[in-house]
Every structure is written in structure tokens, then in C-alpha cells.
Design a protein around this motif. Structure first.
Motif, mmCIF file in Angstrom:
data_model
loop_
_atom_site.group_PDB
_atom_site.id
_atom_site.type_symbol
_atom_site.label_atom_id
_atom_site.label_comp_id
_atom_site.label_asym_id
_atom_site.label_seq_id
_atom_site.Cartn_x
_atom_site.Cartn_y
_atom_site.Cartn_z
ATOM 1 N N PHE A 1 0.758 -1.018 -0.078
ATOM 2 C CA PHE A 1 0.011 0.066 0.017
ATOM 3 C C PHE A 1 1.122 1.447 -0.142
ATOM 4 C CE2 PHE A 1 -1.611 -3.431 2.446
ATOM 5 C CZ PHE A 1 -3.069 -3.738 1.886
ATOM 6 N N VAL A 2 0.278 2.280 -0.380
ATOM 7 C CA VAL A 2 1.097 3.669 -0.526
ATOM 8 C C VAL A 2 0.157 4.750 0.271
ATOM 9 C CG1 VAL A 2 1.860 5.419 -1.956
ATOM 10 C CG2 VAL A 2 2.044 3.191 -2.574
ATOM 11 N N LEU A 3 0.903 5.368 0.979
ATOM 12 C CA LEU A 3 0.215 6.699 1.638
ATOM 13 C C LEU A 3 0.972 8.043 0.914
ATOM 14 C CD1 LEU A 3 -0.120 5.969 5.516
ATOM 15 C CD2 LEU A 3 -2.102 6.612 3.934
ATOM 16 N N PRO A 4 0.425 8.713 0.237
ATOM 17 C CA PRO A 4 1.086 9.861 -0.681
ATOM 18 C C PRO A 4 1.108 11.029 0.387
ATOM 19 C CG PRO A 4 -1.408 9.797 -1.159
ATOM 20 C CD PRO A 4 -0.906 8.624 -0.384
ATOM 21 N N GLY A 5 2.385 11.634 -0.131
ATOM 22 C CA GLY A 5 2.855 13.041 0.495
ATOM 23 C C GLY A 5 3.118 13.963 -0.525
ATOM 24 N N ALA A 6 3.212 15.266 -0.317
ATOM 25 C CA ALA A 6 3.490 16.334 -1.207
ATOM 26 C C ALA A 6 4.940 16.154 -1.800
ATOM 27 C CB ALA A 6 3.197 17.744 -0.566
ATOM 28 N N ASP A 7 5.648 15.622 -0.984
ATOM 29 C CA ASP A 7 7.119 15.628 -1.471
ATOM 30 C C ASP A 7 7.661 14.317 -1.301
ATOM 31 O OD1 ASP A 7 7.854 18.461 -1.404
ATOM 32 O OD2 ASP A 7 7.014 18.338 0.661
ATOM 33 N N PHE A 8 6.915 13.270 -0.906
ATOM 34 C CA PHE A 8 7.480 11.840 -0.728
ATOM 35 C C PHE A 8 6.402 11.080 -0.837
ATOM 36 C CE2 PHE A 8 6.833 13.557 3.429
ATOM 37 C CZ PHE A 8 6.122 12.752 3.887
ATOM 38 N N ARG A 9 6.610 9.643 -0.796
ATOM 39 C CA ARG A 9 5.695 8.287 -0.870
ATOM 40 C C ARG A 9 6.083 7.611 0.363
ATOM 41 N NH1 ARG A 9 3.613 11.754 -3.684
ATOM 42 N NH2 ARG A 9 3.176 11.796 -5.825
ATOM 43 N N ILE A 10 4.986 7.190 1.071
ATOM 44 C CA ILE A 10 5.407 6.099 2.260
ATOM 45 C C ILE A 10 4.431 4.689 1.514
ATOM 46 C CG2 ILE A 10 4.493 5.536 4.659
ATOM 47 C CD1 ILE A 10 6.107 7.924 4.344
ATOM 48 N N GLY A 11 5.753 3.851 1.485
ATOM 49 C CA GLY A 11 5.168 2.392 1.460
ATOM 50 C C GLY A 11 4.929 1.601 2.629
ATOM 51 N N LEU A 12 3.999 0.899 2.685
ATOM 52 C CA LEU A 12 3.536 -0.093 3.843
ATOM 53 C C LEU A 12 3.448 -1.320 3.178
ATOM 54 C CD1 LEU A 12 2.978 0.065 6.690
ATOM 55 C CD2 LEU A 12 0.257 0.208 6.031
ATOM 56 N N VAL A 13 4.203 -2.390 3.487
ATOM 57 C CA VAL A 13 4.365 -3.754 2.978
ATOM 58 C C VAL A 13 4.295 -4.564 4.111
ATOM 59 C CG1 VAL A 13 5.644 -5.262 1.671
ATOM 60 C CG2 VAL A 13 5.659 -2.697 0.885
ATOM 61 N N GLY A 14 3.488 -5.468 3.684
ATOM 62 C CA GLY A 14 3.213 -6.846 4.569
ATOM 63 C C GLY A 14 4.053 -7.884 3.919
ATOM 64 N N VAL A 15 4.465 -8.979 4.628
ATOM 65 C CA VAL A 15 4.915 -10.322 4.207
ATOM 66 C C VAL A 15 4.376 -11.390 5.029
ATOM 67 C CG1 VAL A 15 6.944 -11.846 3.705
ATOM 68 C CG2 VAL A 15 7.179 -9.434 3.430
ATOM 69 N N SER A 16 3.430 -11.979 4.625
ATOM 70 C CA SER A 16 2.595 -12.971 5.154
ATOM 71 C C SER A 16 2.650 -14.282 4.756
ATOM 72 C CB SER A 16 0.862 -12.287 5.208
ATOM 73 O OG SER A 16 0.451 -12.466 4.010
ATOM 74 N N ALA B 1 7.436 0.001 7.214
ATOM 75 C CA ALA B 1 6.983 1.100 6.302
ATOM 76 C C ALA B 1 8.214 2.153 6.011
ATOM 77 C CB ALA B 1 6.236 2.005 7.338
ATOM 78 N N ALA B 2 8.365 2.501 4.997
ATOM 79 C CA ALA B 2 9.475 3.235 4.349
ATOM 80 C C ALA B 2 9.128 4.451 3.642
ATOM 81 C CB ALA B 2 10.465 2.392 3.744
ATOM 82 N N ALA B 3 9.595 5.565 3.485
ATOM 83 C CA ALA B 3 9.727 6.633 2.774
ATOM 84 C C ALA B 3 10.476 6.675 1.371
ATOM 85 C CB ALA B 3 9.945 7.808 3.691
ATOM 86 N N GLY B 4 10.227 7.104 0.425
ATOM 87 C CA GLY B 4 10.892 7.344 -0.808
ATOM 88 C C GLY B 4 10.402 8.420 -1.603
ATOM 89 N N ARG B 5 11.171 8.776 -2.478
ATOM 90 C CA ARG B 5 10.908 9.845 -3.347
ATOM 91 C C ARG B 5 9.726 9.134 -4.484
ATOM 92 N NH1 ARG B 5 12.076 14.813 -1.370
ATOM 93 N NH2 ARG B 5 14.461 14.783 -0.921
ATOM 94 N N THR B 6 9.875 8.250 -4.822
ATOM 95 C CA THR B 6 8.958 7.516 -5.744
ATOM 96 C C THR B 6 8.316 6.209 -5.043
ATOM 97 O OG1 THR B 6 10.472 6.086 -6.918
ATOM 98 C CG2 THR B 6 10.239 8.261 -7.601
ATOM 99 N N ILE C 1 10.920 3.264 -5.050
ATOM 100 C CA ILE C 1 11.715 3.417 -3.822
ATOM 101 C C ILE C 1 11.282 2.719 -2.681
ATOM 102 C CG2 ILE C 1 13.347 4.669 -2.529
ATOM 103 C CD1 ILE C 1 13.859 6.160 -5.312
ATOM 104 N N ALA C 2 10.087 3.482 -2.204
ATOM 105 C CA ALA C 2 9.168 3.346 -0.982
ATOM 106 C C ALA C 2 9.199 2.096 -0.869
ATOM 107 C CB ALA C 2 8.012 4.293 -0.794
ATOM 108 N N ILE C 3 8.292 1.142 -1.691
ATOM 109 C CA ILE C 3 7.775 0.062 -1.640
ATOM 110 C C ILE C 3 9.019 -1.085 -1.517
ATOM 111 C CG2 ILE C 3 6.561 -1.937 -2.996
ATOM 112 C CD1 ILE C 3 4.702 -0.002 -1.685
ATOM 113 N N GLY C 4 10.001 -0.687 -2.396
ATOM 114 C CA GLY C 4 11.130 -1.754 -2.124
ATOM 115 C C GLY C 4 11.858 -1.707 -0.928
ATOM 116 N N GLU C 5 12.142 -0.467 -0.422
ATOM 117 C CA GLU C 5 12.656 -0.422 0.906
ATOM 118 C C GLU C 5 11.537 -0.753 2.192
ATOM 119 O OE1 GLU C 5 15.122 -0.005 4.069
ATOM 120 O OE2 GLU C 5 15.430 0.304 1.910
ATOM 121 N N ALA C 6 10.286 -0.534 2.049
ATOM 122 C CA ALA C 6 9.424 -1.131 3.018
ATOM 123 C C ALA C 6 9.236 -2.910 2.960
ATOM 124 C CB ALA C 6 7.957 -0.554 2.764
ATOM 125 N N PHE C 7 9.491 -3.354 1.609
ATOM 126 C CA PHE C 7 9.496 -4.806 1.668
ATOM 127 C C PHE C 7 10.710 -5.413 2.253
ATOM 128 C CE2 PHE C 7 11.584 -8.037 -0.966
ATOM 129 C CZ PHE C 7 10.640 -9.099 -0.779
#
Length: 342
Positions: A197-212, A220-225, A228-234
Motif C-alpha cells: 500500500f501507499v500513503l502519498p505525501g506532497a514531497d515523498f511516498r510512504i510504502g506500507l508492505v506486509g510479508v505474510s 513502512a518506508a519513505a521514498g521519493r517514488t 523506492i518506498a515499496i522496495g525499502e518497505a519490503f
């Protein structure tokens, strides 16, 4: 065959991973992800880090282990200028405990360079009893900027969890184009599900990823795109899956245990709160060339510049804290489902 430090070995990525000798790197998901284990030489603090290459995983693990080592017993008597600005728990928390200790740890503003004296409770992660929940948010794993991004990611998710006024943006169906080739199919072969999942911000994106799969970890992780955010959260979710719970602060360990065993509850809650979205469309509307640096974004969001602990010491920068971030708490949250990130 015996393994040696820095050499990859296969890991059972579907369930858990028992770390071997410090410095060992294990590969999982068909070699698409690497897990590295490192141990602090003084406190024995243990960390597991994940990356898409063995070199990056090992570097992350060693940097984080050294930072955690320093933070377990960070001295409150490091020299500071008489002009250093003194912050209290009231600067970090809405309802601070009454027993605010006089112990202060020096830090430096990331934007101004000004000196600060920080409450030891928001810096240390062990070795002290008190009314503040220890947090590893903002611990330096790569560099100071990444630690600021970590602070932002947790703040956004914690606030959303307490008051989900906007829907999550579900991008699970697009993961194949956001993660390295073959990784998603390898995860499915092992019976793993990866909701994203993603939570958008004005200057960055927040990725929220589960491994089940027989238990869940969420990160969770923040990224410019989005990518990036999803990869780091994963990667963080994979590292959390392999981290021995006994090595975590008690409150974080209990949170992980709750999330792990209430897998169906957490996944159902996230899915109910989400709407489908296209990752490409989320990034198209932003002019990244004009984006601010992470410390500037944090200052604008929190109304205060981030403060780094440890510059100029043998350990180097070890943690970033910031008044106004929703990462400092007196006790674990009292919701039926506690926020899955610390």
C-alpha cells in the motif's frame, strides 16, 4: 559446506531464519533478497538487515549494529556547549511522564548545526528504566538522510493508524513491476503473500508492505517514488521476519508478536482501508527536481529541525530524533490492533 563471513548461503525465506555467525549473509527468495546478521561488540545487540545485494545487506547490518551498540548505553555526560538548547520530553510528547529525568544527551541540528541537549529517554534504547517506550525509529542504518526518511515514514503511518481519515492506496497487483524480476514469483512459490500500500505525501511516498504466510510482518518506508518506498518497505518487512524477537525492546517484541499471530486481522483491516491505485499515476504528478531534502521536509512537517546524535564521536552519527514526530510514546498504544510499526 561451512559458511564464512560475507558469503551467501540459502535461507528458508518463507517462515524464519536463524542467524549464524556474525557477518554471515543468507540469500532467500531465489537469491533476490539477502539477509545479513551483525552483533554489537559491546552490548551484544543483534540486528538483521535485508538488501537486494549481499554487500548492501552486510553494510547495513554492521552500521545498524554499531549504532544500536552505542545507543544501549549512550553516555549522558558527553561535552556540550553552555549555549546548547535544552529540550525536554514535553517537546517530544503531548503527555510526557512526570518523571522526566535530568539526563541529557548532546546532539546537533541537521539544518542549523546548533547544539542541543536531548532527553536521554528519546535517545537510548536500553539500559534505563523509565516511562518512555524505547524506539529504534531513526537509528542510522545507511546514512543520516535515510534515518530522517525513516522518521517520516513512521510518523505518517502511526498518525494514519490512529486516525485513518484517508484510504490507503492498494498497489499489490503492480508489485511485479516494482520489485526485482522473479522475486514475486519466488515468494508465491514459498506460500508468501505480499500486500502493498501507499500513503502519498506532497514531497515523498510512504510504502506500507506486509510479508505474510504463517505469520505476518509489516514495515513502512519513505521514498521519493513509489518504487523506492515499496522496495525499502519490503526489505524491512523481510528483515523483521528474520529478526529474533528476543533481541528487541520488550514493547517492540510484543508488538511484533501481536502482528505475527493476528495476521488475518491485520490484513483484513488494511484491505478494508484501501482502494486500488496505479503507482505510475501517483508519481507522474510530482516535480521531483524541486523536491526538498529529507531534513527540510521533516522540518516543514514537524515544525522543528531533526537532531542527530553522535556526530564527532568515535561511533559517528547513530540516531536522528525530532520534536513533533509521533514516534515517542509513554506506553504501547491501547488500540485493539496496535500499530504494526514501532
Amino acid at each position: 559446506m561451512a559458511t564464512t563471513p560475507g558469503v551467501s548461503r540459502p535461507a528458508t525465506a518463507g517462515k524464519s531464519w536463524s542467524p549464524g555467525p556474525a557477518g554471515e549473509v543468507a540469500e532467500c527468495l531465489g537469491g533476490g533478497v539477502h539477509l545479513a546478521y551483525a552483533e554489537g561488540p559491546v552490548s551484544g545487540s543483534v540486528t538483521v538487515a535485508a538488501a537486494f545485494t549481499p554487500e548492501a545487506a552486510l553494510a547495513r547490518a554492521r552500521t545498524r549494529a554499531a549504532a544500536l551498540d552505542a545507543l544501549h548505553e549512550v553516555p549522558a555526560s558527553l561535552p556540550a556547549s553552555p549555549a546548547a538548547r535544552r529540550l525536554t520530553l514535553a517537546d517530544f510528547m503531548v503527555e510526557p511522564p512526570a518523571d522526566d529525568t535530568p539526563a541529557r544527551v548532546p546532539g546537533a541540528g541537521l539544518l542549523s548545526g546548533d547544539e542541543y541537549l536531548l532527553p536521554a529517554e528519546v535517545v537510548q534504547i536500553g539500559g534505563r528504566d523509565g516511562g518512555v517506550e524505547p524506539t529504534t525509529v531513526g537509528v542510522v542504518e545507511e546514512d543520516v538522510s535515510a534515518a530522517v526518511a525513516d522518521l517520516l515514514a513512521h510518523d505518517v503511518v502511526i498518525r494514519w493508524w490512529e486516525s485513518p481519515r484517508i484510504p490507503l492506496l492498494r498497489i499489490s497487483e503492480h508489485l511485479g513491476g516494482l520489485l526485482p524480476p522473479g522475486l514475486l514469483s519466488a515468494a508465491r512459490t514459498l506460500g508468501l503473500r505480499i500486500p502493498a500500500f501507499v500513503l502519498p505525501g506532497a514531497d515523498f511516498r510512504i510504502g506500507l508492505v506486509g510479508v505474510s504466510g504463517e505469520g505476518t510482518t509489516v514495515a513502512a518506508a519513505a521514498g521519493r517514488t513509489v518504487e523506492i518506498a515499496i522496495g525499502e518497505a519490503f526489505l524491512r518487512a523481510m528483515a523483521a521476519r528474520a529478526q529474533p524477537w528476543a533481541t528487541l525492546p520488550a514493547t517492540d517484541s510484543l508488538r511484533r508478536l501481536t502482528v505475527w499471530h493476528r495476521e488475518a486481522d491485520y490484513l483484513a483491516y488494511l484491505e478494508r482501508s484501501a482502494v486500488d491505485a496505479d503507482p505510475a499515476a501517483l508519481d507522474d504528478a510530482v516535480l521531483w527536481e524541486s523536491a526538498l531534502d529529507w531534513p527540510d521536509i521533516a522540518c516543514r512537517r514537524f515544525g522543528h529541525e531533526p537532531v542527530v546524535v553522535g556526530p564527532g564521536t568515535p561511533a559517528g552519527p547513530v540516531k536522528v530524533v525530532c520534536p513533533g514526530a509521533a514516534c515517542y510514546r509513554t506506553a504501547p498504544p491501547g488500540f485493539m490492533l496496535p500499530c504494526p510499526v514501532p
